[in-house]
Design a protein around this motif. Structure first.
Motif, PDB file in Angstrom:
ATOM      1  N   MET A 125       0.854  -1.188   0.000  1.00  0.00           N
ATOM      2  CA  MET A 125       0.000   0.000   0.000  1.00  0.00           C
ATOM      3  C   MET A 125       0.886   1.233   0.000  1.00  0.00           C
ATOM      4  SD  MET A 125      -1.513  -0.290   3.910  1.00  0.00           S
ATOM      5  CE  MET A 125      -1.968   1.444   3.971  1.00  0.00           C
ATOM      6  N   VAL A 126       0.773   2.025  -1.047  1.00  0.00           N
ATOM      7  CA  VAL A 126       1.560   3.247  -1.199  1.00  0.00           C
ATOM      8  C   VAL A 126       0.601   4.408  -1.449  1.00  0.00           C
ATOM      9  CG1 VAL A 126       3.584   2.035  -2.075  1.00  0.00           C
ATOM     10  CG2 VAL A 126       1.861   2.868  -3.678  1.00  0.00           C
ATOM     11  N   PRO A 127       1.021   5.635  -1.162  1.00  0.00           N
ATOM     12  CA  PRO A 127       0.141   6.785  -1.380  1.00  0.00           C
ATOM     13  C   PRO A 127      -0.257   6.920  -2.852  1.00  0.00           C
ATOM     14  CG  PRO A 127       1.992   7.399   0.017  1.00  0.00           C
ATOM     15  CD  PRO A 127       2.297   6.039  -0.524  1.00  0.00           C
ATOM     16  N   THR A 128      -1.495   7.299  -3.083  1.00  0.00           N
ATOM     17  CA  THR A 128      -1.955   7.552  -4.444  1.00  0.00           C
ATOM     18  C   THR A 128      -1.286   8.806  -4.996  1.00  0.00           C
ATOM     19  OG1 THR A 128      -3.857   8.623  -3.407  1.00  0.00           O
ATOM     20  CG2 THR A 128      -4.196   6.394  -4.281  1.00  0.00           C
ATOM     21  N   ALA A 129      -1.422   8.994  -6.300  1.00  0.00           N
ATOM     22  CA  ALA A 129      -0.752  10.124  -6.952  1.00  0.00           C
ATOM     23  C   ALA A 129      -1.253  11.460  -6.415  1.00  0.00           C
ATOM     24  CB  ALA A 129      -0.941  10.032  -8.461  1.00  0.00           C
ATOM     25  N   TRP A 130      -2.569  11.607  -6.299  1.00  0.00           N
ATOM     26  CA  TRP A 130      -3.108  12.890  -5.864  1.00  0.00           C
ATOM     27  C   TRP A 130      -2.643  13.215  -4.453  1.00  0.00           C
ATOM     28  CZ3 TRP A 130      -5.937  14.186  -1.627  1.00  0.00           C
ATOM     29  CH2 TRP A 130      -6.547  13.144  -0.910  1.00  0.00           C
ATOM     30  N   LEU A 131      -2.610  12.206  -3.570  1.00  0.00           N
ATOM     31  CA  LEU A 131      -2.195  12.435  -2.188  1.00  0.00           C
ATOM     32  C   LEU A 131      -0.721  12.812  -2.138  1.00  0.00           C
ATOM     33  CD1 LEU A 131      -3.169  12.294   0.781  1.00  0.00           C
ATOM     34  CD2 LEU A 131      -2.310   9.943   0.831  1.00  0.00           C
ATOM     35  N   THR A 132       0.090  12.100  -2.893  1.00  0.00           N
ATOM     36  CA  THR A 132       1.523  12.417  -2.956  1.00  0.00           C
ATOM     37  C   THR A 132       1.743  13.846  -3.446  1.00  0.00           C
ATOM     38  OG1 THR A 132       2.012  10.096  -3.467  1.00  0.00           O
ATOM     39  CG2 THR A 132       3.723  11.718  -3.972  1.00  0.00           C
ATOM     40  N   TYR A 133       1.022  14.210  -4.503  1.00  0.00           N
ATOM     41  CA  TYR A 133       1.193  15.554  -5.064  1.00  0.00           C
ATOM     42  C   TYR A 133       0.766  16.636  -4.063  1.00  0.00           C
ATOM     43  CZ  TYR A 133       0.726  19.727  -7.827  1.00  0.00           C
ATOM     44  OH  TYR A 133       0.842  21.020  -8.280  1.00  0.00           O
ATOM     45  N   GLU A 134      -0.366  16.420  -3.391  1.00  0.00           N
ATOM     46  CA  GLU A 134      -0.845  17.429  -2.451  1.00  0.00           C
ATOM     47  C   GLU A 134       0.123  17.601  -1.285  1.00  0.00           C
ATOM     48  OE1 GLU A 134      -3.068  19.545  -2.875  1.00  0.00           O
ATOM     49  OE2 GLU A 134      -4.212  18.738  -4.551  1.00  0.00           O
ATOM     50  N   TYR A 135       0.701  16.509  -0.809  1.00  0.00           N
ATOM     51  CA  TYR A 135       1.730  16.642   0.228  1.00  0.00           C
ATOM     52  C   TYR A 135       2.909  17.468  -0.289  1.00  0.00           C
ATOM     53  CZ  TYR A 135      -0.018  13.304   3.748  1.00  0.00           C
ATOM     54  OH  TYR A 135      -0.750  12.667   4.731  1.00  0.00           O
ATOM     55  N   SER A 136       3.355  17.160  -1.484  1.00  0.00           N
ATOM     56  CA  SER A 136       4.533  17.831  -2.042  1.00  0.00           C
ATOM     57  C   SER A 136       4.273  19.299  -2.366  1.00  0.00           C
ATOM     58  CB  SER A 136       4.988  17.095  -3.310  1.00  0.00           C
ATOM     59  OG  SER A 136       5.344  15.765  -3.027  1.00  0.00           O
ATOM     60  N   ALA A 137       3.003  19.636  -2.606  1.00  0.00           N
ATOM     61  CA  ALA A 137       2.666  20.989  -3.044  1.00  0.00           C
ATOM     62  C   ALA A 137       2.291  21.928  -1.901  1.00  0.00           C
ATOM     63  CB  ALA A 137       1.511  20.923  -4.052  1.00  0.00           C
ATOM     64  N   GLU A 138       2.310  21.447  -0.659  1.00  0.00           N
ATOM     65  CA  GLU A 138       1.918  22.314   0.461  1.00  0.00           C
ATOM     66  C   GLU A 138       2.866  23.509   0.556  1.00  0.00           C
ATOM     67  OE1 GLU A 138      -0.442  20.367   3.870  1.00  0.00           O
ATOM     68  OE2 GLU A 138       1.488  19.359   3.834  1.00  0.00           O
ATOM     69  N   GLU A 139       2.281  24.697   0.718  1.00  0.00           N
ATOM     70  CA  GLU A 139       3.064  25.929   0.771  1.00  0.00           C
ATOM     71  C   GLU A 139       3.568  26.203   2.182  1.00  0.00           C
ATOM     72  OE1 GLU A 139       1.862  29.350  -1.799  1.00  0.00           O
ATOM     73  OE2 GLU A 139      -0.065  28.289  -1.790  1.00  0.00           O
ATOM     74  N   LEU A 140       4.837  26.526   2.282  1.00  0.00           N
ATOM     75  CA  LEU A 140       5.486  26.755   3.570  1.00  0.00           C
ATOM     76  C   LEU A 140       5.396  28.225   3.991  1.00  0.00           C
ATOM     77  CD1 LEU A 140       6.608  24.026   2.535  1.00  0.00           C
ATOM     78  CD2 LEU A 140       8.802  24.659   3.563  1.00  0.00           C
ATOM     79  N   ASP A 141       5.228  28.432   5.291  1.00  0.00           N
ATOM     80  CA  ASP A 141       5.243  29.775   5.857  1.00  0.00           C
ATOM     81  C   ASP A 141       6.686  30.261   5.893  1.00  0.00           C
ATOM     82  OD1 ASP A 141       5.069  32.069   7.344  1.00  0.00           O
ATOM     83  OD2 ASP A 141       4.044  31.167   9.054  1.00  0.00           O
ATOM     84  N   SER A 142       6.954  31.312   5.160  1.00  0.00           N
ATOM     85  CA  SER A 142       8.328  31.823   5.069  1.00  0.00           C
ATOM     86  C   SER A 142       8.810  32.446   6.372  1.00  0.00           C
ATOM     87  CB  SER A 142       8.432  32.858   3.940  1.00  0.00           C
ATOM     88  OG  SER A 142       7.619  33.991   4.222  1.00  0.00           O
ATOM     89  N   ASN A 143       7.891  32.658   7.328  1.00  0.00           N
ATOM     90  CA  ASN A 143       8.269  33.265   8.599  1.00  0.00           C
ATOM     91  C   ASN A 143       8.540  32.238   9.699  1.00  0.00           C
ATOM     92  OD1 ASN A 143       7.970  36.163   7.937  1.00  0.00           O
ATOM     93  ND2 ASN A 143       5.846  35.566   7.559  1.00  0.00           N
ATOM     94  N   ASP A 144       8.415  30.951   9.375  1.00  0.00           N
ATOM     95  CA  ASP A 144       8.646  29.901  10.368  1.00  0.00           C
ATOM     96  C   ASP A 144      10.077  29.400  10.208  1.00  0.00           C
ATOM     97  OD1 ASP A 144       8.707  27.474  11.863  1.00  0.00           O
ATOM     98  OD2 ASP A 144       6.533  27.326  11.705  1.00  0.00           O
TER      99      ASP A 144
END
Length: 579
Positions: free
Chosen positions: A310-329
């Motif tokens: 069982m591995v992550p589906t494509a959409w789930l993998t992409y959404e994890y990879s595409a999360e935007e980071l707070d530049s102030n953290d």
């Protein structure tokens, strides 16, 4: 150190799928111990209550594997060579003869059976025991588990019409019992859960035990499922604000504890199944009374002696990879290899949940993911939260086989409660409060917050959310990214209760992804390893072109797939089940 369950073997009637005569069922079994003799004190009853917790160890009970394949969360192994046993779930071709979910059904009724034995034994005690807090606490735990299992069954089987087992069956009539209406089941399990809520303490010294906070969480989830939002909010807010429960979100550097051995029973945890690598090591791989599980074997990469079934589906993998980071953290900045700093390649949340080729900052089996594995064969991500990647370099280092993992299975934590409460607020028109609770989750991961800036030192996406757009975000990003593979069948149940299950499979079938090469910071080339969204440069090349859910979209039928059907064993051997 984990609290190791002291597993007490106790004599139980065994439900077997064979025909029995009424005379046999009414005979007294000379091998059983009568309640009058056994339940002589609360120490003995507590030993039998432990057997209820022991029944939770059955891997089929929660069935993380097939419930993930059944939803939109997991793909069965390589896209070019899928795991055949999982395909009926993924492609929606399963039926009531499939043994996996029959075993899950049986496992739940085993918990109910043992809980009913405890309840009967406690009720047989004298009044001097019933007036003690210990008696009420034991009864609260037994009734919680009886209620929880009926909640699970009602939420996932036969349109909610399942068999209510409120006592140990003795006669043929007790065994051959018809299903009850969904509303009757709901009313039954809520009485158990409310009793548990009113009689359990806010905490136990043994953190593996359920508490009033656990009961409040399930009650809140139950009312959310039936769209009774004011009642859901009452219980969920109690979990969030009642300091006696001692729950709090992990924040700062402590987020790295989630789903690790060091993070067992952390402050955010509400309930987790307590496995162990140190107890009953001689038990067989498929001994469902053992203290280990097989989920690490299903999730780990082959190079770490997993099967990656069982591995992550494509959409789930992409959404994890595409999360935007707070530049102030400050947690989002890492060394750029040249004396300076740069933003992390993936978010803290993604790094904690999945392994991807471009996460070069997170440890994975003693190294980094792209050093450990080449991400070849159209497998471009792995689940982390079910594995022992934080404490070993190979799953074989746990016991003599990767099939035996002592990793706890996290079912419920405070983040789930926050997101359920946010959903209630969306559904009752309070977008401001909904954003507040969603952003509490995002802030602790160092993610860009939702909504217009509020003057604080965090990055916001500056979007003005409506009920519809915020609900879309909650359904397709926040809940699955935060909670995948947690709870019981939560993703399938969520998609069904939102009325989007078929639409979801169609949408994913129409979404295109492809694999690109990735060069590591050390200069290593990992060919066809980095998932990208969009049309493949060569749609005829199956080694780079990723299309998922085509079969699921074509085969999905609401009447067949929204709920699991009654198992064939139940319809064959329980003469009353179909009445």
């Amino acid at each position: 150190m984990k609290k190791i369950l002291l597993y007490i073997s106790c004599t139980l009637f065994t439900l077997i799928n064979t025909s029995c005569s009424e005379d046999f069922l009414e005979e007294t079994n000379p091998n059983t111990i009568s309640a009058e003799l056994y339940w002589s004190n609360l120490e003995e009853s507590n030993a039998n209550l432990t057997s209820v917790y022991g029944a939770l160890l059955n891997n089929y009970l929660i069935s993380v594997d097939f419930e993930s394949w059944r939803s939109d969360i997991a793909y069965p192994k390589d896209r070019d060579n899928p795991y055949q046993n999982a395909l009926p779930w993924y492609r929606k071709t399963y039926n009531n003869s499939v043994k996996d979910y029959e075993k899950s059904w049986d496992a739940m009724y085993q918990v109910i059976w043992r809980a009913n034995q405890v309840i009967a034994g406690l009720n047989s005690m004298g009044q001097e025991f019933k007036e003690q807090d210990g008696w009420k606490e034991q009864m609260g735990q037994a009734r919680f588990f009886r209620g929880l299992m009926h909640f699970y069954l009602n939420s996932n089987y036969n349109n909610g019409k399942v068999i209510i087992r409120d006592k140990i069956p003795v006669t043929i009539t007790d065994f051959s019992k018809s299903v009850s209406s969904s509303q009757e089941v709901i009313e039954f399990y809520r009485k158990d859960l409310i009793y548990a809520y009113n009689n359990l303490p806010p905490t136990f010294e043994d953190k593996s035990r359920v508490t009033a906070g656990t009961a409040a969480t399930i009650l809140g989830k139950s009312y959310l499922y039936t769209e009774e939002y004011p009642l859901a909010k009452t219980y969920l807010l109690d979990v969030i604000t009642n300091n006696d429960y001692k729950y709090k979100l992990l924040e700062g550097d402590d987020v790295s504890l989630l789903f690790t051995s060091a993070g067992d029973f952390n402050d955010e945890s509400i309930f987790e199944i307590n496995y162990s690598q140190d107890h009953q090591q001689q038990d067989g791989t498929f001994d469902e009374e053992s203290f280990f599980n097989r989920f690490a074997r299903y999730a780990a990469p082959t190079v770490a002696k997993g099967g990656s079934f069982m591995v992550p589906t494509a959409w789930l993998t992409y959404e994890y990879s595409a999360e935007e980071l707070d530049s102030n953290d400050s947690r989002n900045y890492v060394s750029d290899g040249s004396g300076g700093v740069k933003l992390r390649n993936v978010s803290l949340r993604a790094a904690q949940m999945v392994a991807v080729v471009n996460d070069e900052q997170s440890e994975y089996y003693g190294t980094t993911a792209n050093v450990l594995t080449s991400f070849a064969g159209t497998t471009f991500s792995y689940f982390k939260k079910l594995t022992n990647h934080d404490i070993v370099t190979s799953e074989n280092n746990i016991l003599e086989t990767a099939w035996k993992s002592g990793k706890n299975l996290v079912l419920y934590r405070l983040a789930d409660v926050y997101l359920m409460y946010a959903e209630c607020q969306i559904k009752t028109g309070n977008i401001t409060d909904a954003l507040t609770y969603i952003n509490k989750i995002r802030r602790r991961w160092g993610l860009v917050l939702l909504g217009p800036s509020d003057g604080s030192s965090y990055d916001f996406d500056e979007v003005v959310y409506t009920e519809e757009s915020l609900m879309e975000h909650l359904m397709y990003k926040e809940r699955p990214l935060e909670l995948c593979n947690e709870g019981y069948a939560q993703r399938s149940i969520d998609l069904r209760r939102w009325g989007v299950l078929g639409q979801r499979f169609n949408s994913l079938a129409n979404q295109e992804y492809y694999l690109d090469n990735y060069v590591t910071q050390a200069g290593t080339n990992r060919n066809k390893s980095l998932l990208q969204i969009g049309t493949s440069p060569d749609p005829t090349d199956a080694t780079i072109t990723i299309n998922e859910f085509d079969e699921a979209a074509a085969n999905y039928n609401s009447n067949l797939h929204d709920y699991l059907p009654l198992p064939i064993s139940e319809t064959l051997y329980n003469q009353g089940s179909l009445k």
